[in-house]
Motif scaffolding. Structure first.
Motif, PDB file in Angstrom:
ATOM      1  N   ARG A   1       3.454 -14.182  -9.047  1.00  0.00           N
ATOM      2  CA  ARG A   1       3.905 -13.983 -10.429  1.00  0.00           C
ATOM      3  C   ARG A   1       4.117 -12.512 -10.801  1.00  0.00           C
ATOM      4  N   LEU A   2       3.909 -11.603  -9.868  1.00  0.00           N
ATOM      5  CA  LEU A   2       4.047 -10.179 -10.176  1.00  0.00           C
ATOM      6  C   LEU A   2       5.511  -9.772 -10.296  1.00  0.00           C
ATOM      7  N   THR A   3       5.776  -8.835 -11.204  1.00  0.00           N
ATOM      8  CA  THR A   3       7.131  -8.278 -11.354  1.00  0.00           C
ATOM      9  C   THR A   3       7.417  -7.311 -10.213  1.00  0.00           C
ATOM     10  N   SER A   4       8.663  -6.880 -10.103  1.00  0.00           N
ATOM     11  CA  SER A   4       9.045  -5.928  -9.049  1.00  0.00           C
ATOM     12  C   SER A   4       8.255  -4.630  -9.183  1.00  0.00           C
ATOM     13  N   PHE A   5       8.116  -4.161 -10.418  1.00  0.00           N
ATOM     14  CA  PHE A   5       7.354  -2.929 -10.650  1.00  0.00           C
ATOM     15  C   PHE A   5       5.903  -3.110 -10.235  1.00  0.00           C
ATOM     16  N   GLU A   6       5.291  -4.219 -10.589  1.00  0.00           N
ATOM     17  CA  GLU A   6       3.893  -4.481 -10.231  1.00  0.00           C
ATOM     18  C   GLU A   6       3.727  -4.608  -8.726  1.00  0.00           C
ATOM     19  N   ARG A   7       4.685  -5.200  -8.065  1.00  0.00           N
ATOM     20  CA  ARG A   7       4.619  -5.338  -6.603  1.00  0.00           C
ATOM     21  C   ARG A   7       4.634  -3.966  -5.930  1.00  0.00           C
ATOM     22  N   ARG A   8       5.529  -3.097  -6.379  1.00  0.00           N
ATOM     23  CA  ARG A   8       5.570  -1.749  -5.791  1.00  0.00           C
ATOM     24  C   ARG A   8       4.298  -0.978  -6.133  1.00  0.00           C
ATOM     25  N   SER A   9       3.802  -1.186  -7.355  1.00  0.00           N
ATOM     26  CA  SER A   9       2.596  -0.474  -7.786  1.00  0.00           C
ATOM     27  C   SER A   9       1.387  -0.883  -6.952  1.00  0.00           C
ATOM     28  N   VAL A  10       1.240  -2.187  -6.721  1.00  0.00           N
ATOM     29  CA  VAL A  10       0.078  -2.642  -5.965  1.00  0.00           C
ATOM     30  C   VAL A  10       0.189  -2.223  -4.505  1.00  0.00           C
ATOM     31  N   LEU A  11       1.405  -2.235  -3.947  1.00  0.00           N
ATOM     32  CA  LEU A  11       1.563  -1.830  -2.548  1.00  0.00           C
ATOM     33  C   LEU A  11       1.283  -0.339  -2.375  1.00  0.00           C
ATOM     34  N   ARG A  12       1.752   0.469  -3.334  1.00  0.00           N
ATOM     35  CA  ARG A  12       1.457   1.904  -3.269  1.00  0.00           C
ATOM     36  C   ARG A  12      -0.042   2.158  -3.421  1.00  0.00           C
ATOM     37  N   ALA A  13      -0.681   1.413  -4.322  1.00  0.00           N
ATOM     38  CA  ALA A  13      -2.125   1.574  -4.520  1.00  0.00           C
ATOM     39  C   ALA A  13      -2.893   1.171  -3.265  1.00  0.00           C
ATOM     40  N   ILE A  14      -2.435   0.114  -2.610  1.00  0.00           N
ATOM     41  CA  ILE A  14      -3.083  -0.354  -1.384  1.00  0.00           C
ATOM     42  C   ILE A  14      -3.055   0.734  -0.311  1.00  0.00           C
ATOM     43  N   PHE A  15      -1.884   1.318  -0.104  1.00  0.00           N
ATOM     44  CA  PHE A  15      -1.782   2.295   0.987  1.00  0.00           C
ATOM     45  C   PHE A  15      -2.348   3.656   0.608  1.00  0.00           C
ATOM     46  N   SER A  16      -2.422   3.940  -0.672  1.00  0.00           N
ATOM     47  CA  SER A  16      -3.142   5.134  -1.109  1.00  0.00           C
ATOM     48  C   SER A  16      -4.617   4.992  -0.753  1.00  0.00           C
ATOM     49  N   CYS A  17      -5.158   3.811  -0.974  1.00  0.00           N
ATOM     50  CA  CYS A  17      -6.556   3.539  -0.643  1.00  0.00           C
ATOM     51  C   CYS A  17      -6.775   3.590   0.863  1.00  0.00           C
ATOM     52  N   ILE A  18      -5.911   2.956   1.623  1.00  0.00           N
ATOM     53  CA  ILE A  18      -6.057   2.914   3.081  1.00  0.00           C
ATOM     54  C   ILE A  18      -6.030   4.323   3.675  1.00  0.00           C
ATOM     55  N   GLU A  19      -5.058   5.135   3.265  1.00  0.00           N
ATOM     56  CA  GLU A  19      -4.919   6.461   3.863  1.00  0.00           C
ATOM     57  C   GLU A  19      -6.020   7.407   3.408  1.00  0.00           C
ATOM     58  N   ALA A  20      -6.398   7.351   2.121  1.00  0.00           N
ATOM     59  CA  ALA A  20      -7.447   8.243   1.622  1.00  0.00           C
ATOM     60  C   ALA A  20      -8.810   7.890   2.208  1.00  0.00           C
ATOM     61  N   SER A  21      -9.139   6.608   2.217  1.00  0.00           N
ATOM     62  CA  SER A  21     -10.440   6.191   2.762  1.00  0.00           C
ATOM     63  C   SER A  21     -10.509   6.460   4.265  1.00  0.00           C
ATOM     64  N   SER A  22      -9.405   6.260   4.966  1.00  0.00           N
ATOM     65  CA  SER A  22      -9.371   6.551   6.404  1.00  0.00           C
ATOM     66  C   SER A  22      -9.608   8.043   6.657  1.00  0.00           C
ATOM     67  N   PHE A  23      -9.006   8.882   5.816  1.00  0.00           N
ATOM     68  CA  PHE A  23      -9.207  10.327   5.937  1.00  0.00           C
ATOM     69  C   PHE A  23     -10.689  10.684   5.821  1.00  0.00           C
ATOM     70  N   HIS A  24     -11.366  10.109   4.827  1.00  0.00           N
ATOM     71  CA  HIS A  24     -12.783  10.424   4.633  1.00  0.00           C
ATOM     72  C   HIS A  24     -13.644   9.827   5.740  1.00  0.00           C
ATOM     73  N   MET A  25     -13.202   8.726   6.335  1.00  0.00           N
ATOM     74  CA  MET A  25     -13.908   8.171   7.486  1.00  0.00           C
ATOM     75  C   MET A  25     -13.806   9.130   8.672  1.00  0.00           C
ATOM     76  N   ARG A  26     -12.626   9.677   8.898  1.00  0.00           N
ATOM     77  CA  ARG A  26     -12.444  10.621  10.005  1.00  0.00           C
ATOM     78  C   ARG A  26     -13.247  11.899   9.753  1.00  0.00           C
ATOM     79  N   LYS A  27     -13.271  12.333   8.509  1.00  0.00           N
ATOM     80  CA  LYS A  27     -14.056  13.509   8.140  1.00  0.00           C
ATOM     81  C   LYS A  27     -15.526  13.281   8.450  1.00  0.00           C
ATOM     82  N   HIS A  28     -16.013  12.090   8.142  1.00  0.00           N
ATOM     83  CA  HIS A  28     -17.414  11.760   8.430  1.00  0.00           C
ATOM     84  C   HIS A  28     -17.671  11.758   9.933  1.00  0.00           C
ATOM     85  N   LEU A  29     -16.756  11.187  10.700  1.00  0.00           N
ATOM     86  CA  LEU A  29     -16.943  11.116  12.151  1.00  0.00           C
ATOM     87  C   LEU A  29     -17.061  12.509  12.762  1.00  0.00           C
TER      88      LEU A  29
END
Length: 241
Positions: free
Chosen positions: A52-80
């Motif tokens: 039921r998401l609009t086109s704008f909401e779909r792009r927003s959620v996908l961008r938010a998803i990959f912002s989370c994936i890349e940022a959290s991965s960065f901090h995981m590598r920093k910890h390692l």
């Protein structure tokens, strides 16, 4: 390692650990703000939530998803690098820092940014984390692997992220139901990876602390025994003289 550097080292670990948790939680909230309860929803409910998401909401959620994936991965590598540097080869440590060796025309050795895909960096992060942290059976925790149906959704999802980030035609901005569901499924896999990893980090840190305390107890017993033997020897020496 004397007290001051050790304290700074421990403070750095704690700060990095807190930052990893805070960044991941904040960016998960960004995803949830577009699709409430997305992270915790039953798998059977996902299609109805995303369809039921609009086109704008779909792009927003996908961008938010990959912002989370890349940022959290960065901090995981920093910890390692910070916490497990002694277990890493120089080449692996550089890769986790997203750097590579470079030699200038004058023969000077330096480093430069590593050119690698975000998906490859994610695979590297998960692989190295699994090599550095053993399972904790008492907490039912074990390192994640880049495998399984849910992880496989990550591969096409990265391509969709690239497509909407650099659209060449208007149709590139359209995210289908299947593409969005793939991205959400991949995100849920990643969220489990981070949560389990945070648990492993905390569990091993607690285990290390307990082992350290046990070593201190053993050393204290050895010191007490040494002092007793020393006193006996001194007593005998005085008697003989």
């Amino acid at each position: 390692m004397d007290n001051v550097p050790r304290r700074r080292y421990i403070d750095g670990l704690v700060e990095n650990f807190k930052e990893l948790q805070a960044v991941h939680l904040e960016l998960c909230n960004d995803v949830a703000n577009v699709v409430p309860d997305l992270v915790m929803a039953d798998a059977d409910d996902l299609p109805s939530k995303t369809a039921r998401l609009t086109s704008f909401e779909r792009r927003s959620v996908l961008r938010a998803i990959f912002s989370c994936i890349e940022a959290s991965s960065f901090h995981m590598r920093k910890h390692l690098v910070l916490h497990n540097g002694d277990l890493l080869s120089p080449e692996l440590a550089l890769a986790l820092k997203e750097l590579q060796v470079d030699v200038s025309g004058s023969g000077v050795v330096t480093t430069k940014p590593l050119k690698v895909s975000a998906l490859s960096l994610l695979r590297l992060t998960v692989k190295v984390f699994g090599e550095c942290y053993e399972p904790l059976d008492e907490y039912n925790l074990k390192p994640t692997k880049c495998e399984g149906v849910d992880f496989e959704k990550m591969i096409p999802s990265f391509k969709v992220r690239d497509r909407i980030t650099h659209p060449k035609r208007i149709s590139d901005l359209t995210i289908t139901d299947e593409e969005l569901l793939n991205a959400v499924t991949a995100f849920r896999w990643f969220n489990r990876f981070v949560i389990d990893s945070i648990g492993l980090i905390a569990g091993h840190t607690l285990s290390d602390a307990k082992n350290f305390e046990e070593r201190i107890k053993v050393l204290n017993k050895q010191i007490a025994q040494y002092d007793e033997e020393k006193a006996q020897l001194e007593s005998r020496f005085k008697i003989s003289h």
